[in-house]
Design a protein around this motif. Structure first.
Motif, mmCIF file in Angstrom:
data_model
loop_
_atom_site.group_PDB
_atom_site.id
_atom_site.type_symbol
_atom_site.label_atom_id
_atom_site.label_comp_id
_atom_site.label_asym_id
_atom_site.label_seq_id
_atom_site.Cartn_x
_atom_site.Cartn_y
_atom_site.Cartn_z
ATOM 1 N N PRO A 70 11.339 4.770 0.899
ATOM 2 C CA PRO A 70 9.961 5.056 0.469
ATOM 3 C C PRO A 70 8.944 4.607 1.522
ATOM 4 N N LYS A 71 7.693 4.949 1.297
ATOM 5 C CA LYS A 71 6.641 4.602 2.258
ATOM 6 C C LYS A 71 6.213 3.151 2.103
ATOM 7 N N ASP A 72 6.053 2.470 3.257
ATOM 8 C CA ASP A 72 5.531 1.107 3.250
ATOM 9 C C ASP A 72 4.098 1.124 2.721
ATOM 10 N N ASN A 73 3.704 0.001 2.106
ATOM 11 C CA ASN A 73 2.366 -0.060 1.525
ATOM 12 C C ASN A 73 1.952 -1.517 1.400
ATOM 13 N N PHE A 91 9.957 -1.163 3.442
ATOM 14 C CA PHE A 91 11.281 -0.655 3.085
ATOM 15 C C PHE A 91 12.156 -0.512 4.315
ATOM 16 N N ILE A 92 13.440 -0.723 4.098
ATOM 17 C CA ILE A 92 14.441 -0.555 5.144
ATOM 18 C C ILE A 92 15.536 0.338 4.592
ATOM 19 N N GLN A 93 15.845 1.408 5.314
ATOM 20 C CA GLN A 93 16.965 2.268 4.921
ATOM 21 C C GLN A 93 18.190 1.766 5.668
ATOM 22 N N ALA A 94 19.044 1.065 4.935
ATOM 23 C CA ALA A 94 20.242 0.461 5.533
ATOM 24 C C ALA A 94 21.221 0.103 4.436
#
Length: 195
Positions: A79-82, A87-90
């Motif tokens: 998802p988008k940081d805010n 967020f980390i995709q891992a």
């Protein structure tokens, strides 16, 4: 072990399932019942939180309004940081191997613990100082066989957590904790802190 065999056979397919799910399903923007329970009953104000298996960030975004900072980790989506929420995709194992537990006060995971191996669960427990977890009980048989879910025995999990140096702050095993559509599974909620 039958469940371990299923996990090994579904490994990549498990990740494919969730990647497809988040790509094709309508996003749920309201926080989970568990997230509501946590923010109403616990003070995360000065805590640095990591959320494992964050999915589309529905709980991550809400928790970000109640903690110092939060990082959501998920293999299937980012998802988008805010603001104080990133967020980390891992995969979880890579995240744990490349991050220090000193950077986080609290680990949060809703409906993720039952989707990973017990070995990875142990790594999360070793990494964490304080846990807020919700997952399916082994007393539940209501799930649909569309993807892997590992059911977990509540007493076994409590004993494991205590042996790893945690004090149990809250435990509940019940229906009516996470109803969704026509499902009302038996769920375990556990909050514990290392002493």
């Amino acid at each position: 072990n039958f469940l371990r065999d299923i996990m090994e056979k579904t490994g990549k397919h498990q990740n494919d399932y969730w990647t497809s799910y988040y790509k094709n399903k309508k996003t749920i923007n309201v926080p989970s019942y568990f997230c509501d329970f946590v923010i109403k009953n616990y003070n995360l104000k000065d805590k640095k939180v990591v959320e494992f298996c964050c999915g589309n960030g529905r709980d991550t975004y809400t928790l970000s309004n109640h903690c110092s900072s939060i990082i959501g980790v998920d293999f299937a989506t980012k998802p988008k940081d805010n603001g104080n929420c990133s967020f980390i995709q891992a995969d979880i194992d890579s995240f744990l191997n490349s991050n220090s537990s000193d950077n986080f006060d609290t680990s949060y995971c809703r409906f993720g613990i039952h989707s990973i191996s017990e070995e990875l669960e142990d790594k999360i427990l070793d990494f964490s100082k304080e846990i807020y977890f919700e997952f399916r009980s082994d007393l539940d048989n209501s799930f649909k066989p569309d993807h892997y879910r590992r059911t977990i025995n509540g007493n076994y999990f409590i004993n494991k957590v205590i042996k790893k140096g945690y004090k149990i702050l809250f435990f509940q095993e019940s229906i009516d904790l996470a109803p969704f559509g026509d499902q009302n599974p038996i769920i375990i909620r556990i909050i514990a802190k290392k002493t």
